[in-house]
Design a protein around this motif. Structure first.
Motif, PDB file in Angstrom:
ATOM      1  N   LYS A  71      41.542  29.055  15.900  1.00  0.00           N
ATOM      2  CA  LYS A  71      42.536  29.377  16.935  1.00  0.00           C
ATOM      3  C   LYS A  71      41.905  29.406  18.326  1.00  0.00           C
ATOM      4  O   LYS A  71      42.515  28.990  19.296  1.00  0.00           O
ATOM      5  CB  LYS A  71      43.225  30.705  16.621  1.00  0.00           C
ATOM      6  N   VAL A  72      40.674  29.896  18.426  1.00  0.00           N
ATOM      7  CA  VAL A  72      39.977  29.893  19.714  1.00  0.00           C
ATOM      8  C   VAL A  72      39.710  28.452  20.149  1.00  0.00           C
ATOM      9  O   VAL A  72      39.886  28.094  21.317  1.00  0.00           O
ATOM     10  CB  VAL A  72      38.672  30.713  19.652  1.00  0.00           C
ATOM     11  N   LYS A  73      39.321  27.607  19.201  1.00  0.00           N
ATOM     12  CA  LYS A  73      39.092  26.192  19.513  1.00  0.00           C
ATOM     13  C   LYS A  73      40.391  25.531  19.988  1.00  0.00           C
ATOM     14  O   LYS A  73      40.393  24.782  20.961  1.00  0.00           O
ATOM     15  CB  LYS A  73      38.549  25.475  18.270  1.00  0.00           C
ATOM     16  N   GLU A  74      41.484  25.841  19.312  1.00  0.00           N
ATOM     17  CA  GLU A  74      42.794  25.296  19.705  1.00  0.00           C
ATOM     18  C   GLU A  74      43.188  25.777  21.101  1.00  0.00           C
ATOM     19  O   GLU A  74      43.681  25.002  21.918  1.00  0.00           O
ATOM     20  CB  GLU A  74      43.834  25.740  18.671  1.00  0.00           C
ATOM     21  N   ALA A  75      42.954  27.056  21.378  1.00  0.00           N
ATOM     22  CA  ALA A  75      43.262  27.605  22.701  1.00  0.00           C
ATOM     23  C   ALA A  75      42.411  26.942  23.771  1.00  0.00           C
ATOM     24  O   ALA A  75      42.894  26.637  24.868  1.00  0.00           O
ATOM     25  CB  ALA A  75      43.036  29.120  22.702  1.00  0.00           C
ATOM     26  N   ILE A 118      42.457  37.702  31.383  1.00  0.00           N
ATOM     27  CA  ILE A 118      42.770  36.998  30.138  1.00  0.00           C
ATOM     28  C   ILE A 118      43.829  35.948  30.473  1.00  0.00           C
ATOM     29  O   ILE A 118      44.833  36.262  31.108  1.00  0.00           O
ATOM     30  CB  ILE A 118      43.337  37.976  29.075  1.00  0.00           C
ATOM     31  N   ASP A 119      43.591  34.714  30.062  1.00  0.00           N
ATOM     32  CA  ASP A 119      44.596  33.681  30.326  1.00  0.00           C
ATOM     33  C   ASP A 119      45.215  33.122  29.051  1.00  0.00           C
ATOM     34  O   ASP A 119      45.868  32.084  29.062  1.00  0.00           O
ATOM     35  CB  ASP A 119      44.048  32.568  31.214  1.00  0.00           C
ATOM     36  N   GLY A 120      45.029  33.838  27.948  1.00  0.00           N
ATOM     37  CA  GLY A 120      45.657  33.431  26.702  1.00  0.00           C
ATOM     38  C   GLY A 120      45.534  34.538  25.661  1.00  0.00           C
ATOM     39  O   GLY A 120      44.599  35.319  25.690  1.00  0.00           O
ATOM     40  N   THR A 121      46.518  34.609  24.779  1.00  0.00           N
ATOM     41  CA  THR A 121      46.495  35.590  23.715  1.00  0.00           C
ATOM     42  C   THR A 121      46.729  34.885  22.395  1.00  0.00           C
ATOM     43  O   THR A 121      47.596  34.027  22.287  1.00  0.00           O
ATOM     44  CB  THR A 121      47.589  36.660  23.932  1.00  0.00           C
ATOM     45  N   ILE A 122      45.961  35.277  21.386  1.00  0.00           N
ATOM     46  CA  ILE A 122      46.079  34.719  20.046  1.00  0.00           C
ATOM     47  C   ILE A 122      46.386  35.878  19.107  1.00  0.00           C
ATOM     48  O   ILE A 122      45.616  36.844  19.061  1.00  0.00           O
ATOM     49  CB  ILE A 122      44.769  34.016  19.627  1.00  0.00           C
ATOM     50  N   ILE A 123      47.484  35.777  18.386  1.00  0.00           N
ATOM     51  CA  ILE A 123      47.854  36.825  17.437  1.00  0.00           C
ATOM     52  C   ILE A 123      47.686  36.268  16.030  1.00  0.00           C
ATOM     53  O   ILE A 123      48.285  35.253  15.679  1.00  0.00           O
ATOM     54  CB  ILE A 123      49.290  37.302  17.675  1.00  0.00           C
ATOM     55  N   ILE A 124      46.862  36.948  15.243  1.00  0.00           N
ATOM     56  CA  ILE A 124      46.581  36.537  13.874  1.00  0.00           C
ATOM     57  C   ILE A 124      46.896  37.708  12.954  1.00  0.00           C
ATOM     58  O   ILE A 124      46.289  38.771  13.081  1.00  0.00           O
ATOM     59  CB  ILE A 124      45.094  36.125  13.709  1.00  0.00           C
ATOM     60  N   ASP A 125      47.828  37.534  12.058  1.00  0.00           N
ATOM     61  CA  ASP A 125      48.159  38.606  11.091  1.00  0.00           C
ATOM     62  C   ASP A 125      47.443  38.410   9.799  1.00  0.00           C
ATOM     63  O   ASP A 125      47.094  37.387   9.369  1.00  0.00           O
ATOM     64  CB  ASP A 125      49.664  38.654  10.858  1.00  0.00           C
TER      65      ASP A 125
END
Length: 125
Positions: A71-75, A118-125
């Motif tokens: 997800k970090v790579k995608e962001a 922060i210029d992006g947020t990733i939510i992982i459940d």
């Protein structure tokens, strides 16, 4: 005018000898290049973040860590440089630009925090 023709020889540079590259040298370079490319895709944990994880007892399963990395790579591909990654039990501030986890806290701590730069947020459940 003098009827004789004068000639001068032009000195040319010698042709470069074609150096043959040994196949093993090519393979070594290829292996080195591949290892560097794989290494740059790794998500590093800063010393500060590792200390916080140790003190707070925060651990990630291999599958969860792999999901975070992906997800970090995608962001990063979308132009995000610094992101907040929220999982079911932790929050991580990650520099996608440097592929480094900057800090980690558990979800209870994260609820009372204000996250800046922060210029992006990733939510992982």
């Amino acid at each position: 005018m003098d009827p004789r023709v004068y000639t001068q020889t032009l000195h040319t540079l010698p042709k470069p000898a074609h150096k043959r590259v040994n196949q093993s040298q090519t393979n070594q370079f290829h292996k080195l290049l591949q290892s560097e490319l794989l290494r740059t895709n790794e998500l590093k944990v800063s010393k500060h973040a590792q200390q916080r994880m140790d003190v707070r007892g925060i651990e990630f399963t291999e599958d969860k860590w792999l999901t975070i990395k992906e997800k970090v790579k995608e962001a990063k591909q979308k132009g995000v440089t610094d992101s907040l990654v929220i999982t079911d039990h932790a929050a991580l501030v990650v520099s996608a630009k440097n592929d480094t986890v900057i800090t980690v806290m558990n979800r209870d701590e994260a609820q009372s925090q204000i996250f800046t730069n922060i210029d992006g947020t990733i939510i992982i459940d």
